[in-house]
Design a protein around this motif. Structure first.
Motif, PDB file in Angstrom:
ATOM      1  N   ILE A  45       8.861 -15.659  65.554  1.00  0.00           N
ATOM      2  CA  ILE A  45       9.939 -14.906  66.200  1.00  0.00           C
ATOM      3  C   ILE A  45       9.416 -13.491  66.447  1.00  0.00           C
ATOM      4  O   ILE A  45       9.077 -12.769  65.504  1.00  0.00           O
ATOM      5  CB  ILE A  45      11.205 -14.890  65.326  1.00  0.00           C
ATOM      6  N   ILE A  48      14.037  -9.590  68.445  1.00  0.00           N
ATOM      7  CA  ILE A  48      15.474  -9.854  68.297  1.00  0.00           C
ATOM      8  C   ILE A  48      16.216  -8.608  68.747  1.00  0.00           C
ATOM      9  O   ILE A  48      15.945  -7.505  68.270  1.00  0.00           O
ATOM     10  CB  ILE A  48      15.855 -10.185  66.833  1.00  0.00           C
ATOM     11  N   PHE A  55      13.291 -11.902  60.798  1.00  0.00           N
ATOM     12  CA  PHE A  55      12.234 -12.477  61.631  1.00  0.00           C
ATOM     13  C   PHE A  55      11.540 -13.646  60.931  1.00  0.00           C
ATOM     14  O   PHE A  55      10.861 -14.430  61.595  1.00  0.00           O
ATOM     15  CB  PHE A  55      11.199 -11.408  61.985  1.00  0.00           C
ATOM     16  N   ASN A  57      10.905 -17.160  59.640  1.00  0.00           N
ATOM     17  CA  ASN A  57      11.426 -18.443  60.126  1.00  0.00           C
ATOM     18  C   ASN A  57      12.419 -19.070  59.164  1.00  0.00           C
ATOM     19  O   ASN A  57      13.456 -19.583  59.572  1.00  0.00           O
ATOM     20  CB  ASN A  57      10.268 -19.421  60.369  1.00  0.00           C
ATOM     21  N   ASN A  60      15.950 -17.542  59.350  1.00  0.00           N
ATOM     22  CA  ASN A  60      16.582 -17.417  60.663  1.00  0.00           C
ATOM     23  C   ASN A  60      16.931 -18.817  61.176  1.00  0.00           C
ATOM     24  O   ASN A  60      16.088 -19.721  61.131  1.00  0.00           O
ATOM     25  CB  ASN A  60      15.602 -16.722  61.628  1.00  0.00           C
ATOM     26  N   GLY A  63      14.538 -20.183  63.643  1.00  0.00           N
ATOM     27  CA  GLY A  63      13.261 -20.512  63.012  1.00  0.00           C
ATOM     28  C   GLY A  63      13.317 -21.821  62.253  1.00  0.00           C
ATOM     29  O   GLY A  63      12.395 -22.647  62.345  1.00  0.00           O
ATOM     30  N   GLU A  80       6.307 -18.800  70.599  1.00  0.00           N
ATOM     31  CA  GLU A  80       6.914 -17.506  70.287  1.00  0.00           C
ATOM     32  C   GLU A  80       8.357 -17.528  70.793  1.00  0.00           C
ATOM     33  O   GLU A  80       8.649 -18.123  71.836  1.00  0.00           O
ATOM     34  CB  GLU A  80       6.174 -16.373  70.991  1.00  0.00           C
ATOM     35  N   ILE A  81       9.226 -16.856  70.055  1.00  0.00           N
ATOM     36  CA  ILE A  81      10.657 -16.870  70.385  1.00  0.00           C
ATOM     37  C   ILE A  81      11.199 -15.450  70.446  1.00  0.00           C
ATOM     38  O   ILE A  81      10.973 -14.652  69.525  1.00  0.00           O
ATOM     39  CB  ILE A  81      11.454 -17.667  69.328  1.00  0.00           C
ATOM     40  N   GLU A  82      11.888 -15.131  71.531  1.00  0.00           N
ATOM     41  CA  GLU A  82      12.668 -13.903  71.619  1.00  0.00           C
ATOM     42  C   GLU A  82      14.145 -14.288  71.610  1.00  0.00           C
ATOM     43  O   GLU A  82      14.565 -15.190  72.346  1.00  0.00           O
ATOM     44  CB  GLU A  82      12.377 -13.143  72.921  1.00  0.00           C
ATOM     45  N   SER A  99      21.902 -20.070  68.700  1.00  0.00           N
ATOM     46  CA  SER A  99      20.474 -19.896  68.425  1.00  0.00           C
ATOM     47  C   SER A  99      19.806 -21.221  68.102  1.00  0.00           C
ATOM     48  O   SER A  99      18.718 -21.523  68.601  1.00  0.00           O
ATOM     49  CB  SER A  99      20.288 -18.931  67.245  1.00  0.00           C
ATOM     50  N   VAL A 103      17.091 -22.961  70.806  1.00  0.00           N
ATOM     51  CA  VAL A 103      15.660 -23.057  70.491  1.00  0.00           C
ATOM     52  C   VAL A 103      15.158 -24.496  70.592  1.00  0.00           C
ATOM     53  O   VAL A 103      14.057 -24.746  71.095  1.00  0.00           O
ATOM     54  CB  VAL A 103      15.348 -22.428  69.115  1.00  0.00           C
TER      55      VAL A 103
END
Length: 306
Positions: A45, A48, A55, A57, A60, A63, A80-82, A99, A103
């Motif tokens: 991540i 955010i 952040f 995983n 979150n 994650g 990668e995740i925003e 979320s 994802v």
């Protein structure tokens, strides 16, 4: 495709009489998420906005859901995740579910869609469990798949997408206070009388029948909660007044969205929905609590690529 940008919608769970087994997807409220492939294995991540979230995983929901997913497939790359939060945590309109569902939808797209909808719902539930402490799909399934979803059972996951009446519109008033799902569950009794249970499942059956037949009067008669609302409404300031105001101004029914504190109303048509929204706003403006209000049609698509 190496990168994807998503709209991850909010949702309303329970719909009064369907505790933990029914929810619907909203269209005008949601987060945004960007997911990209990386040469480095694993999940990271990287950004955010809009909320103070971890952040790591394992801490979150996105994650956790992403890890559950990539652990089920052999790949030699990662993601990668925003996360750009627009749904406030603890709002009762599925912030964590947005979320978790977003994802898994996005990664599945970048993988070439190897996983079924049922598998995506189960991966999403892994993330949702971090936030709520329980494995339930009444937010993640509608957020992921769109429309109105009935969860028939969990072993294995078994869900049905319910027909949505064409004029159904939702109004959501969100008092800017936080009611944690764990606290909202803690006020519920461990057992309920048989008479109460009979009333509740009769209402749920009526609600499903009303949706399928677009019988708005039947929907209205069925939007009653005799199990959770009597205990949970004390956690939401001015709940009774806002609910009564919504009903007096033409709402089919009103109640607690998910675990609260958001209050929802279902309406027939945009004109009535806007009238109900104005009335709910007027009923809450006298409190010292700031709030947001949303009017939304039912989102039949769920998570969307933008």
């Amino acid at each position: 495709m190496n990168e994807i940008k998503l709209f991850c919608p909010a949702s309303i769970a329970n719909l009064n009489c369907g505790f933990d087994v029914i929810g619907l997807c909203l269209d005008t409220i949601g987060d945004e998420m960007i997911i990209r492939k990386t040469s480095e294995k694993g999940i990271k991540i990287t950004k955010i906005t809009g909320a103070d979230l971890p952040f790591e995983n394992e801490k979150n929901v996105a994650g956790v859901a992403a890890l559950a997913m990539i652990n089920a497939i052999e790949i030699d790359y990662g993601f990668e995740i925003e996360i750009h939060k627009k749904i406030k945590a603890g709002s009762g309109i599925g912030s964590s579910s947005a979320s978790a569902s977003g994802v898994v939808f996005g990664i599945n797209q970048l993988l070439g869609k190897p996983f079924s909808d049922s598998e995506l719902v189960e991966f999403s539930m892994q993330g949702e469990a971090l936030a709520s402490g329980g494995f339930h799909a009444d937010n993640v399934a509608p957020a992921l798949l769109g429309g109105i979803i009935l969860i028939r059972g969990y072993n294995p996951i078994d869900y049905i997408k319910i027909a949505t009446p064409s004029e159904l519109v939702a109004v959501v008033l969100h008092p800017l206070i936080e009611v944690k799902t764990s606290a909202s569950r803690a006020v519920l009794p461990n057992e309920i009388p048989l008479k109460t249970a009979i009333t509740q499942w009769g209402n749920l059956g009526g609600l499903i029948a009303g949706f399928y037949t677009s019988d708005y009067e039947l929907i209205s008669r069925s939007l009653l909660d005799v199990v959770a609302e009597p205990h949970r409404k004390k956690l939401i300031p001015n709940f009774d007044q806002v609910k009564q105001t919504a009903l007096q101004n033409g709402a089919l029914g009103a109640g607690i969205s998910g675990a609260g504190p958001s209050i929802f109303a279902l309406c027939k048509g945009n004109e009535t929905a806007n009238k109900v929204a104005d009335a709910m706003k007027e009923a809450y403006v006298g409190t010292s609590i700031p709030f947001d209000i949303h009017v939304s049609k039912i989102n039949e698509e769920g998570v969307k690529i933008i």
